[in-house]
Write a protein that holds these residues in place. Structure first.
Motif, PDB file in Angstrom:
ATOM      1  N   VAL A   1      50.114  45.398  43.982  1.00  0.00           N
ATOM      2  CA  VAL A   1      48.963  44.988  43.182  1.00  0.00           C
ATOM      3  C   VAL A   1      49.130  43.550  42.707  1.00  0.00           C
ATOM      4  O   VAL A   1      48.212  42.732  42.796  1.00  0.00           O
ATOM      5  CB  VAL A   1      48.787  45.937  41.982  1.00  0.00           C
ATOM      6  CG1 VAL A   1      47.887  45.304  40.915  1.00  0.00           C
ATOM      7  CG2 VAL A   1      48.192  47.261  42.435  1.00  0.00           C
TER       8      VAL A   1
ATOM      9  N   ALA B   1      40.974  44.766  43.921  1.00  0.00           N
ATOM     10  CA  ALA B   1      40.573  46.176  43.892  1.00  0.00           C
ATOM     11  C   ALA B   1      39.846  46.559  45.172  1.00  0.00           C
ATOM     12  O   ALA B   1      40.083  47.637  45.739  1.00  0.00           O
ATOM     13  CB  ALA B   1      39.693  46.445  42.675  1.00  0.00           C
TER      14      ALA B   1
ATOM     15  N   THR C   1      40.605  50.506  45.402  1.00  0.00           N
ATOM     16  CA  THR C   1      40.779  51.139  44.106  1.00  0.00           C
ATOM     17  C   THR C   1      39.851  50.468  43.092  1.00  0.00           C
ATOM     18  O   THR C   1      38.899  49.803  43.472  1.00  0.00           O
ATOM     19  CB  THR C   1      42.258  51.057  43.658  1.00  0.00           C
ATOM     20  OG1 THR C   1      42.430  51.789  42.445  1.00  0.00           O
ATOM     21  CG2 THR C   1      42.708  49.621  43.464  1.00  0.00           C
ATOM     22  N   THR C   2      40.119  50.647  41.799  1.00  0.00           N
ATOM     23  CA  THR C   2      39.264  50.098  40.755  1.00  0.00           C
ATOM     24  C   THR C   2      39.997  49.002  39.990  1.00  0.00           C
ATOM     25  O   THR C   2      41.233  48.929  39.984  1.00  0.00           O
ATOM     26  CB  THR C   2      38.844  51.186  39.757  1.00  0.00           C
ATOM     27  OG1 THR C   2      40.027  51.666  39.068  1.00  0.00           O
ATOM     28  CG2 THR C   2      38.168  52.346  40.484  1.00  0.00           C
ATOM     29  N   GLN C   3      39.210  48.162  39.287  1.00  0.00           N
ATOM     30  CA  GLN C   3      39.815  47.122  38.461  1.00  0.00           C
ATOM     31  C   GLN C   3      40.676  47.739  37.362  1.00  0.00           C
ATOM     32  O   GLN C   3      41.724  47.189  37.000  1.00  0.00           O
ATOM     33  CB  GLN C   3      38.732  46.245  37.842  1.00  0.00           C
ATOM     34  CG  GLN C   3      38.000  45.369  38.838  1.00  0.00           C
ATOM     35  CD  GLN C   3      37.038  44.424  38.141  1.00  0.00           C
ATOM     36  OE1 GLN C   3      37.422  43.662  37.272  1.00  0.00           O
ATOM     37  NE2 GLN C   3      35.767  44.477  38.528  1.00  0.00           N
ATOM     38  N   GLY C   4      40.239  48.877  36.826  1.00  0.00           N
ATOM     39  CA  GLY C   4      41.012  49.540  35.786  1.00  0.00           C
ATOM     40  C   GLY C   4      42.386  49.950  36.269  1.00  0.00           C
ATOM     41  O   GLY C   4      43.394  49.758  35.569  1.00  0.00           O
ATOM     42  N   ALA C   5      42.436  50.529  37.469  1.00  0.00           N
ATOM     43  CA  ALA C   5      43.720  50.945  38.034  1.00  0.00           C
ATOM     44  C   ALA C   5      44.613  49.739  38.305  1.00  0.00           C
ATOM     45  O   ALA C   5      45.833  49.789  38.103  1.00  0.00           O
ATOM     46  CB  ALA C   5      43.497  51.740  39.316  1.00  0.00           C
ATOM     47  N   ILE C   6      43.992  48.650  38.764  1.00  0.00           N
ATOM     48  CA  ILE C   6      44.740  47.413  39.006  1.00  0.00           C
ATOM     49  C   ILE C   6      45.380  46.923  37.710  1.00  0.00           C
ATOM     50  O   ILE C   6      46.559  46.566  37.657  1.00  0.00           O
ATOM     51  CB  ILE C   6      43.799  46.331  39.578  1.00  0.00           C
ATOM     52  CG1 ILE C   6      43.344  46.699  40.993  1.00  0.00           C
ATOM     53  CG2 ILE C   6      44.461  44.959  39.546  1.00  0.00           C
ATOM     54  CD1 ILE C   6      44.351  46.470  42.060  1.00  0.00           C
ATOM     55  N   SER C   7      44.596  46.889  36.650  1.00  0.00           N
ATOM     56  CA  SER C   7      45.079  46.394  35.360  1.00  0.00           C
ATOM     57  C   SER C   7      46.223  47.249  34.820  1.00  0.00           C
ATOM     58  O   SER C   7      47.213  46.728  34.287  1.00  0.00           O
ATOM     59  CB  SER C   7      43.937  46.358  34.345  1.00  0.00           C
ATOM     60  OG  SER C   7      42.924  45.463  34.742  1.00  0.00           O
ATOM     61  N   VAL C   8      46.103  48.580  34.952  1.00  0.00           N
ATOM     62  CA  VAL C   8      47.140  49.490  34.451  1.00  0.00           C
ATOM     63  C   VAL C   8      48.453  49.263  35.197  1.00  0.00           C
ATOM     64  O   VAL C   8      49.536  49.165  34.578  1.00  0.00           O
ATOM     65  CB  VAL C   8      46.680  50.953  34.589  1.00  0.00           C
ATOM     66  CG1 VAL C   8      47.851  51.904  34.357  1.00  0.00           C
ATOM     67  CG2 VAL C   8      45.563  51.253  33.605  1.00  0.00           C
ATOM     68  N   LYS C   9      48.403  49.183  36.521  1.00  0.00           N
ATOM     69  CA  LYS C   9      49.619  48.991  37.305  1.00  0.00           C
ATOM     70  C   LYS C   9      50.261  47.642  37.016  1.00  0.00           C
ATOM     71  O   LYS C   9      51.499  47.530  36.939  1.00  0.00           O
ATOM     72  CB  LYS C   9      49.315  49.138  38.794  1.00  0.00           C
ATOM     73  CG  LYS C   9      49.016  50.563  39.217  1.00  0.00           C
ATOM     74  CD  LYS C   9      48.830  50.691  40.717  1.00  0.00           C
ATOM     75  CE  LYS C   9      48.581  52.158  41.097  1.00  0.00           C
ATOM     76  NZ  LYS C   9      48.408  52.324  42.553  1.00  0.00           N
TER      77      LYS C   9
ATOM     78  N   GLU D   1      54.102  49.996  44.557  1.00  0.00           N
ATOM     79  CA  GLU D   1      52.646  49.873  44.509  1.00  0.00           C
ATOM     80  C   GLU D   1      52.219  48.883  43.429  1.00  0.00           C
ATOM     81  O   GLU D   1      51.236  48.158  43.595  1.00  0.00           O
ATOM     82  CB  GLU D   1      52.004  51.236  44.276  1.00  0.00           C
ATOM     83  CG  GLU D   1      52.125  52.171  45.466  1.00  0.00           C
ATOM     84  CD  GLU D   1      51.614  51.533  46.756  1.00  0.00           C
ATOM     85  OE1 GLU D   1      50.518  50.917  46.720  1.00  0.00           O
ATOM     86  OE2 GLU D   1      52.299  51.633  47.775  1.00  0.00           O
TER      87      GLU D   1
END
Length: 287
Positions: A11, A25, A30-38, A7
């Protein structure tokens, strides 16, 4: 041995292709935050920065450029394996209006195929009006069209600017009818253009009608006609001659996506389609 989170790789590929955290995103739901974390976890795992992000753009690092093709192959192989287990082949009827379809169409179809290899995409090019009729009849699963005046449904994708396109050397003698080329007799752009010409008292005659985009582009490029077209799909080497000949200004139009599909698999494909479409109409941005 180094193992990767599929996953997180997905991304990375999406951000790299769309050049935007925001569009990635949206495409992945999903969200930009989740994208950045992954993405950060993937970079930590690999030990290299894959993307360079500035306030105005997102671009691949040297390591990211080297990794991208292999990442695409990994995602594709994963999707084929998963699809073979629990995703039966299905067909997807997609209509794209002739005044909307541009050079990005192969990219759109490629993104959909990479997202779901067991999805057979059947594309139909026609006028917005005809495609809307087919969509309303249930003969198309989705349609990307120019918004009709009497409809306010559909997902807004972009706003298109239109003009009167011809070659630099196009000649139009005063008193003679303006020579027009149109994609279809049922084309909304044609209707608007001819209505504006009539209101302005400008005589016109159609020399090419309904021959499709290739015939219209050939007529315009040959210097024998002028065509009301979106700036984005105007043939190379042509210019907007509206100001030179005092032609009425053509209004901008909204491009929208219509779909009545609600299942998760189809909605995911539509998110990818919408994100890829917007990519070719928005300035490159990091956000």
């Amino acid at each position: 041995m180094l193992t990767l989170d599929i996953e997180a790789v997905r991304v990375f590929v999406m951000v790299a292709e769309l050049r935007s955290f925001t569009r990635a995103a949206d495409a992945l739901g999903t969200t930009q935050g989740a994208i950045s974390v992954k993405l950060k976890r993937l970079e930590d795992r690999i030990g290299s920065r894959l993307l360079e992000r500035t306030p105005r753009s997102v671009r691949l690092s040297a390591q990211g450029a080297a990794f991208l093709e292999g990442a695409r192959e990994l995602i594709s192989a994963h999707e084929r394996a998963v699809a073979g287990l629990n995703s039966p082949p299905r067909r997807f009827g997609l209509g794209i209006a002739a005044h909307v379809a541009g050079p990005e169409v192969p990219t759109l179809l490629g993104r959909l195929h990479a997202h779901d290899p067991h999805l057979t995409i059947e594309v139909q090019l026609d006028s917005s009006r005809r495609l809307l009729d087919l969509f309303d009849q249930g003969r198309l699963d989705a349609a990307i069209v120019q918004r009709e005046d009497d409809r306010r449904d559909g997902e807004m994708l972009a706003r298109e600017r239109a003009g009167w396109f011809a070659t630099q050397g196009f000649e139009h003698r005063q008193g003679e009818p303006l020579r027009l080329a149109a994609l279809s007799p049922t084309c909304g752009v044609r209707d608007t253009a001819t209505r504006l010409l009539d209101a302005a008292g400008i005589k016109w005659t159609e020399v090419f009608l309904g021959g499709g985009s290739s015939a219209v582009h050939a007529a315009v490029a040959a210097g024998v006609a002028v065509a009301p077209l979106s700036y984005r799909i105007a043939p190379a080497g042509t210019v907007d001659i509206g100001g030179r000949f005092g032609l009425p200004q053509l209004p901008s139009s909204d491009v929208v996506l219509h779909s009545s599909l609600t299942d998760q698999r189809s909605r995911a494909a539509l998110r990818v389609l919408a994100a890829a479409f917007r990519e070719h109409r928005e300035p490159t941005a990091a956000g």
